[in-house]
Structure formats: C-alpha cells, structure tokens
Design an enzyme around this catalytic site. Structure first.
Site, PDB file in Angstrom:
ATOM      1  CG  LEU B  65      76.512  26.260 -55.817  1.00 50.73           C
ATOM      2  CD1 LEU B  65      76.298  26.292 -57.309  1.00 50.73           C
ATOM      3  CD2 LEU B  65      76.296  25.267 -55.761  1.00 50.73           C
ATOM      4  NE  ARG B  66      77.953  30.084 -48.358  1.00 50.64           N
ATOM      5  CZ  ARG B  66      77.377  31.058 -48.116  1.00 50.64           C
ATOM      6  NH1 ARG B  66      76.919  31.957 -48.605  1.00 50.64           N
ATOM      7  NH2 ARG B  66      77.135  30.915 -46.687  1.00 50.64           N
ATOM      8  CG  ASP B 307      67.806  28.492 -47.745  1.00 55.13           C
ATOM      9  OD1 ASP B 307      68.366  29.184 -48.795  1.00 55.13           O
ATOM     10  OD2 ASP B 307      67.122  29.054 -46.484  1.00 55.13           O
ATOM     11  CG  HIS B 311      78.362  29.086 -42.996  1.00 55.04           C
ATOM     12  ND1 HIS B 311      78.841  31.077 -43.995  1.00 55.04           N
ATOM     13  CD2 HIS B 311      77.024  29.428 -42.868  1.00 55.04           C
ATOM     14  CE1 HIS B 311      77.671  30.858 -43.934  1.00 55.04           C
ATOM     15  NE2 HIS B 311      76.180  30.429 -43.706  1.00 55.04           N
TER      16      HIS B 311
END
Lengths: 321, 429
Positions: B65-66, B307, B311
């Site tokens: 989820l960053r 997965d 980005h």
C-alpha cells in the site's frame, strides 16, 4: 513494437540502437555507404558538408576515450558541430536522472545524441523519450548492444573476405558481459555467414547463448578449426580471481590466442579485436601484431562506418548522403 | 443496523460447493441467509444482481500500500480504495514499509489509517527479523498481539539458514504463520530478468530459476525439521511447483501462492526494455508458466495473489535494470483470473476459491465463505462486462501495469465488507 523503434515508417534508419530487426539490405547499405567514405581518409581535405549546421552531442555516461574519439572524428568529418559530455563525472552523480539530463540537452536544440551507458536498454530508453526530431546512436549500452562496433567489424571482414556467405567466424572470450559480441552475432547471422561459434568457459557464456544462433564450444582446438575469422574479446580484469575465472595464466593457457592455436584456423584467417587489447591475457603480442591481425584497420574503419551511420540516420531529417 | 438483500445473482461459493441463482441476505456484519429470503426480512438496501456473479470477497495475500514510508507511490487510502473496487475485502500488507512493520506501534498506525479509510480489512504481516535485516529475530509475540497475521522477511534475504531455522522455531512457538519468499540472494545477484533466452539476447543480468528453487528446497527441509507452518509466497518456476507438490504429498504442512501476472506473462511477452514488465521474481519461460498453471489446476498452488506494487512514474522511468520491479495489480486481478477460467485452465468455482476460501484458510480467517453466520464480505461482478484500463477507470496511484490501455473482461459492481457497501460501480449506484 520497439524492435522497430529505430526505423521510420519507410523503413529508413531513424535511430541506431541495435542490429536486431535490421534487414540484410539495410546492413549492406551501411557497409556500402561506409565504403564511399573510407576513401576520404587519404584526401587533403577530409571533410564533407553533409551534416553542416547539425549539432551532435556525445553523451557518455561511461568513460571511453577511443569510441568517443572516433565518433567525434566521424562527426567532424561530416562538418557537424560536436559537443562531448562526460556525464560519468557530472550531472547524474549529482542525482539528476537520465531523463532530466536528456531534457536539458534537448532544450539546446541538438540533432543527435551518441549515447554510451553502463546499463542495458539505456539507449532505447533515451530514444523513446527524446524529442521526435532527435536521432539516437547507441555507442554501447550495458551488456546489450554496441552496434556501430559490430558494423565496423563487418566492414573489416568484408574488406578481407569479400562476402559473408560461407564464412566460419569464431568469437572468443567473455561473451556473457559483452555487448560487442551480442551485436556481432546478430550482424553476422543477418549478413548470412555459414557459422558463428562462441568459445569460452561456461562461466563467460550467457545461459541461453544457443538461442542466439551460435555454436557454443569450450575448447580452442575444436572451436578454431577451419575458421576464416577470429574475433577476440577483451577480458575485464575484474573477472579474474573471482567466481568467473581462477587466474590470468589459466585463462591464457585455455583461451588466449597464440601462434600455436592460430594454426587450427584457416591459413588466411584474420584476427580481430574490438580493443583495447590485454596483451598476454587474451591475445599474445606476436598474434596481435602479426600478419593475420587486422586490429588497427578496425580502428580506422570505425570512422567511415560511424560517418555512414550518422549520415543515414540524419536522412530522416532531410539530409541526403 | 444494516440490512442488505442481493437478488437474482448467480451465487458461487466454492467453500460450500454452491453455484445457483438466488438471493442472499445480510444483517449487520454477517450473512443471514443464502438462497432463501428470511420471512419478515426488511432490507434497507436491495441490490439487483441479475446477470452477475455473487461470491465471497477476495482475500489478497500480498498487496503493498506504500504507506507508511513511500507515500509518493500510493497510500493506504488510495490503494485500499483500489482494492475495494477490485472486489478485495481483506488484504495482507508485507512488512517492507518504512518504518518496517517490526514494532506494534507501526501495526497500530496502519490499523488507525485503515479504519479511517474504511475500505478492506488490512492484515499486517510482521517482519521476521529486526528491520528486515535478516540477522536478528523480531519481537514476534508482540507483533502477533498487536494484530499481525503472519511474519515474513518480505523480499529481503536472511543472513543464513540458522536464522531461518530459529525463526521457524520461534514463530511456530507462537503459532504464527511464516510466509517465505524463496530467493537465494547470491544466485540472483543483481539480476533483473529471467536467466533465459530473452535476457541472454538483450544482455540483461539474469536470475536463474535455481535462485528460487534452491532457497525453496532449503526452506522445505527446515519446515520439516521445525514443524513450522510455512506459506511459500509468489513462486515463479517449474522446479518450485514440483518441490511443493512433492512436499505436500509427503505430508508437510505448507501452502503456496502465485502472483497473477506469472499465470499470464512470460519472458517472451516483455517488450524490449519496457519497465512495466520488470517484476521480481521475473517473468519466466513458457515451460515455467505451464507448470504454474498445472500446479494451480491440480491444487499444488493454493491461492493467487495480486502481488500489488504500485509505483510512481519516476520509479519506472529509466534503463530497465535501474527501474524498480513490480506491477500495480489489484484492479486487474479479477479479469485476469476470469480469463484463466475462460481459457478452461481452471473452473470458475476453483478460480474463485483461489481468491477467497483458500487464502482465507491459509491465514486462518473465517471469511471467504458464504454461509449463514459468516462475515458479510462479498463481491458482486459482471463476468461479461468489458472495461478499458485508463485514467478514468483506474484507482490505484500506481499506473505501472503492462495492461495499461487494454480492454479486459470482468468487472466488479459491488464490494461489501463486514456488511457495509465499500464500493459500487458508479454506473450501478
């Protein structure tokens, strides 16, 4: 898709990034064009005005004096303005991205980038992201391609052997890390030689090298038997005493080219090397400087071949060679 | 109090072997009845699911989820919203956030953010080692108490086999599931592509299959030695499928998943130097893909994960080897899974099971099933609706997908999590 990124809709050269996807006719045209330039070296005035008013930037993210110099000479002889940029020591080390560097230089109204970079695919990336009027020539990207070197090698082979059909060519050494070898293999197969052999220990061969259309061998006697052309590759010192190779002396004993091993080949074999050579590591001085060696001719041919490629890619801008 | 009635849908629940058209009633956070409408049920929302499939909400075993730490690539809100739109009701967050999920405070932070976002349930995976450094065990018990559902070292290497052994023993002592991504770092080196024909040709540093299968073999040996419950995450190659199949036959208590892109793409699909195909483990050969598909069909591989790795643009702008690996994958998960069923590789019910009951069982969750009393985590989708992947339809902050611009079939219309409609397709609401 990007297999054809280097061609215009009419099938002409727009960029020169890789040998892949280029027809035998186009490769032959490059060699023919180079031939028309190669006579010029003997003239009093070595310049033609083909690229007068054009600006070419040699963009070297990796140091290379020799390749850069021949590109610079080629551009100068075509009357272009040339600017050399060694980015290895400037912008990107300050954290500027590859794309920012390109955008900044683009803004200076350049017509061509000659790019060398340590990573495979860098020239493709630049060609995809640069302004449409700019041509990109790959002067070596990572382990992927060095297509101008391959073409000057083809030029040298044709000079000596007249045609490609029927030739057996052996490429010896560190194929795994060699962009030169990858481009040579594609060019030799496209131009229709009889056989391309690669000779190296398995540590220095790509895992699926056979899929590239070569015969892989690990023994010089077998590999050099009856060949017309031997191309020796430079062995980087850092491969020694590592997991790749145990020692220089053992490498030279197995794969170094000396006069005894040269005898396995045809009597009129030519010996080539993209330089710079490591004497006593991959090649004995007696062979490098001997009668079969054409190593220095490769260097002089480099200028004519690069002139040909530069002028041909600029034809997409309305310049006629 | 929320009461929802879903009418006229084709209800597929692999766990109860159900595939029939009918209604489904939800009261509060739980399923009230399936196929029959309870007498006197007075719903406040009715969803007409005619022509659609009603199944358990998806359980994703790995979605980045960053947040915390990489919010320029995405955040809990943006990525869980994307997950909700993809039919995902529960997801596992690997520990390689910044800071790493190796302290209860990080788990609390994530829980807090997740609650505020109000989308799918997030299950944090705790770090196996301190700061994912590979050398020192993390405080696993504390992590479990704060809510971590499993432990793993994400994609980071462990210092040696002894650490893995001790980690298994310790995780096993606390009844924690250990998730393991098999990779021998010395063999994969600085590789960025499958060590095969394509990498050889394009001069890309290769990652051999053995980098995965050797690490997997070692892990299986230690799983036997320690008796630890191990889940093998995102395998990519033939030898891994064979080894997992053998281990299961032998009776080892293990499970495994594969990332959805590995079931569709191979090295041959990589457009030269297109960084959207840069994933780790890399896209492998046709043979590997065939084994993965067979492994999925015969049950060797239990689950399919997204997965998901969103980005920012810059991460994917550069020469292939220097770009960051990963695909933004949540939103293509269902269409790509349905494509496998359309291609008759696995049945529709089995395809749904790999996204629902199977991962839920791996995690020990009681969701992933449509039976009265189960959590009301539900996905309703139109298997025939085509949609284009473009700015308008995409929700993840990461647009790094090889499918950008393509039209895929299968679209979620409603996602219900714990009895709450967390997503409905704008056209349907």
């Amino acid at each position: 898709m990007s297999r054809h990124i280097q061609l215009t809709e009419q099938g002409r050269l727009k960029h020169f990034l890789s040998i892949e996807g280029l027809s035998r006719e186009l490769l032959t045209e490059i060699l023919d064009t180079a031939e028309s330039f190669s006579g010029m070296a003997g003239h009093q005035i070595k310049k033609v005005p083909l690229l007068r008013g054009k600006t070419i930037i040699n963009l070297f993210f990796e140091n290379s004096t020799r390749t850069r110099t021949t590109f610079e000479l080629a551009a100068t002889r075509l009357s272009a303005d040339v600017l050399n940029m060694n980015i290895a020591t400037s912008a990107t080390s300050k954290g500027e991205s590859l794309l920012d560097t390109i955008r900044n230089l683009e803004a200076m109204h350049v017509d061509m980038f000659v790019v060398r970079h340590a990573l495979s695919g860098a020239a493709h990336f630049i060609a995809q992201h640069t302004a449409p009027h700019i041509s990109v020539i790959n002067a070596g990207d990572g382990q992927h391609a060095h297509p101008t070197q391959a073409m000057l090698d083809m030029f040298t082979i044709r000079q000596h052997k007249k045609q490609f059909a029927g030739l057996k060519v052996a490429i010896v050494g560190d194929i795994l890390h060699s962009r030169v070898a990858r481009s040579q293999i594609l060019a030799l197969n496209s131009l229709g030689v009889d056989q391309v052999r690669v000779i190296a220990p398995k540590t220095l061969l790509p895992a699926h090298v056979k899929d590239m259309g070569v015969i892989d061998l690990h023994d010089m006697a077998e590999g050099l038997a009856d060949v017309d052309v031997i191309i020796m590759l430079r062995l980087q010192k850092e491969r020694m005493n590592s997991a790749f190779l145990p020692s220089e002396s053992e490498y030279f004993r197995c794969f170094g080219l000396n006069e005894a091993k040269l005898k396995y080949a045809k009597s009129d074999v030519i010996v080539m090397h993209p330089g710079p050579i490591n004497r006593g590591v991959e090649i004995a001085s007696s062979v490098a400087d001997g009668p079969h060696s054409v190593i220095l001719q490769q260097v002089s041919n480099g200028i004519a071949v690069r002139m040909a490629i530069m002028s041909m890619t600029m034809q997409s801008h309305g310049v006629s060679a | 109090m929320s009461r929802i009635l879903i009418r006229n849908g084709r209800i597929i629940d692999p766990a109860s072997r159900l595939d029939a058209i009918g209604c489904l009633a939800i009261a509060d956070e739980r399923i009230l009845s399936v196929l029959s409408e309870p007498a006197g049920f007075n719903p406040d929302t009715v969803i007409d699911a005619a022509g659609q499939i009603v199944c358990p909400g998806f359980v994703d075993l790995s979605a980045r989820l960053r947040e915390p730490g990489h919010s320029h690539k995405g955040n809990i809100l943006s990525e869980t919203r994307a997950a909700a739109s993809a039919g995902v009701t529960s997801l596992c967050l690997p520990p390689d956030t910044k800071p790493v999920i190796d302290m209860p405070s990080v788990v609390e932070y994530i829980k807090d953010k997740a609650e505020k976002a109000g989308y799918p349930q997030i299950y944090s995976i705790g770090a196996l080692t301190h700061r994912l450094g590979g050398g020192e065990l993390s405080a696993m018990f504390g992590l479990k108490q704060s809510g971590c559902i499993a432990v793993s070292n994400a994609s980071e290497p462990l210092a040696n086999m002894l650490i893995l052994r001790r980690a298994m023993e310790y995780a096993g002592s606390h009844n924690l599931l250990l998730m393991y991504r098999a990779n021998d770092a010395s063999l994969s080196g600085d590789g960025c592509a499958h060590e095969g024909a394509v990498a050889s040709r394009y001069g890309l540093p290769g990652i051999p299959e053995a980098a995965e299968s050797i690490a997997l073999a070692q892990c299986l040996e230690l799983a036997e030695l320690t008796g630890c419950r191990v889940h093998i995450s995102q395998i990519s190659c033939k030898q891994s499928v064979i080894k997992i199949q053998q281990a299961k036959k032998y009776g080892l208590n293990i499970s495994a998943d594969v990332a959805i892109h590995q079931l569709h793409l191979t090295e041959n699909d990589i457009k030269p130097f297109d960084s959207s195909y840069h994933v780790i483990p890399p896209l492998r050969s046709d043979t590997d893909r065939k084994y993965l598909l067979a492994g999925l069909a015969n049950g060797t591989l239990d689950a399919v994960s997204s997965d998901h790795q969103p980005h920012d643009l810059d991460a994917k702008l550069g020469a292939f080897p220097e770009t960051e690996p990963g695909v933004s994958a949540l939103e293509t998960l269902l269409p790509l899974m349905l494509a496998l069923s359309d291609q008759k590789i696995i049945g529709l019910s089995h395809a749904i099971a790999t996204l629902t009951r199977n991962p839920a069982r791996i995690l020990g969750l009681d969701c992933g099933i449509l039976s009265p009393g189960s959590p009301a985590d539900i996905c309703i989708f139109d298997p025939n609706a085509s949609w284009e992947i473009n700015e308008r339809n995409w929700r993840s902050a990461g647009r790094n997908t090889p499918y950008w611009g393509q039209t895929l079939r299968g679209r979620v219309s409603h996602t219900i999590q714990a009895g709450k409609i967390i997503y409905s397709l704008p056209e349907c609401s």
